[in-house]
Enzyme design. Structure first.
Site, short mmCIF file in Angstrom:
data_model
loop_
_atom_site.label_atom_id
_atom_site.label_comp_id
_atom_site.label_asym_id
_atom_site.label_seq_id
_atom_site.Cartn_x
_atom_site.Cartn_y
_atom_site.Cartn_z
N ASP A 130 0.54 -9.38 -2.11
CA ASP A 130 -0.16 -7.67 -1.81
C ASP A 130 -1.06 -7.80 -3.38
OD1 ASP A 130 1.51 -7.79 -0.25
OD2 ASP A 130 2.31 -5.61 -1.69
N HIS A 169 2.40 -11.47 -5.32
CA HIS A 169 1.34 -10.15 -6.13
C HIS A 169 -0.09 -11.28 -6.58
CE1 HIS A 169 4.44 -7.43 -6.40
NE2 HIS A 169 3.80 -6.70 -6.38
#
Length: 280
Positions: A96, A241
């Site tokens: 992400d 992430h």
């Protein structure tokens, strides 16, 4: 309101401005017909969301656990909300908050070195800043998916604002790779019935996760690794992430891939795991 504290919420200070960007509503399209979508397994094989950090406060942990239980129950009644994949020895690595100028490309390099596919949920606003990284991910065979346009809680927005967030991100990505994502991850996992309905109208499925590496909350690659391998199961969707603060993710990734392969897991993209088209 279903909102996770387990994503970037704790490390971000202040909000991001958002509003009605007056995006014209698109005509409905039919998702890619080459996928025979069979989600009969979805409620029969539903995993708990795992992952913890010794560095989180008790209050945060309690809030995170409450959200996890709520989103799992919510997903049972929503055909286009996914926590995990079916009971096969396959897992998906998802990333992400990119793209950025350093970590995202480094992660792409690791994935390519091991010959595995990643799933990048990019913010539309960041994709516009780093189109060359978006293009690199796509051209190397990874999925380029949507994380909305701004990093805001969609379940706190109006219907028009939710639609704008989804459509603006889709447009930003389509202008770079020529395809519009059909899979979105809501920031913080923030999802409610209105978000789901707007996603459906845009032919988009919502992808949550079943393992949270909590890479943003760790101070050691060992804890990121442990979060994956203390909890790994068939069909897991693993959250990490790739924004510029997450160098530990890049450092932990080779060890994670090697151990997954050693344990016999096939690392696949979300199209393969879920049988859902990645693009419109």
């Amino acid at each position: 309101m279903l909102t996770s504290c387990s994503s970037q919420e704790m490390k971000e200070v202040g909000g991001v401005a958002y509003g009605n960007h007056n995006i014209e509503q698109k005509e409905e399209t039919i998702p890619n017909a080459r996928f025979s979508v069979d989600s009969s397994w979805k409620n029969e094989y539903l995993l708990e969301i795992k992952g913890e950090s010794p560095y989180l406060e008790k209050k945060t942990v309690a809030s995170m656990q409450k959200w996890r239980e709520e989103i799992i129950e919510f997903s049972k009644t929503q055909e286009n909300v996914y926590i995990n994949g079916p009971n096969k020895k396959q897992v998906a690595l998802t990333f992400d908050d990119g793209p950025d100028s350093t970590v995202t490309s480094a992660v792409i390099g690791v994935l390519d070195n091991y010959g595995v596919k990643g799933n990048f949920f990019f913010l539309g606003s960041e994709a516009e800043k780093h189109p060359e990284v978006v293009k690199e991910a796509y051209e190397k065979g990874h999925l380029v998916l949507s994380h909305s346009y701004h990093h805001v809680q969609l379940d706190k927005l109006s219907e028009v604002e939710i639609r704008n967030e989804i459509e603006m991100a889709g447009t930003a990505i389509e202008e770079i790779i020529g395809k519009e994502p059909a899979l979105v991850r809501t920031p913080y996992g923030s999802t409610n019935e209105l978000v789901v309905e707007v996603a459906k109208e845009n032919n988009v499925s919502i992808i949550i996760w079943s393992i949270d590496s909590l890479d943003w909350a760790q101070r050691s690659t060992d804890v990121i690794y442990s979060n994956v391998f203390s909890n790994i199961r068939n069909g897991d969707i693993i959250l990490m992430h790739t924004d510029s603060d997450e160098y530990d993710t890049y450092e932990a990734l080779p060890r994670i891939i090697e151990e997954l392969q050693e344990q016999g897991y096939e690392i696949v993209d979300l199209e393969t795991l879920l049988g859902q088209p990645a693009y419109q």
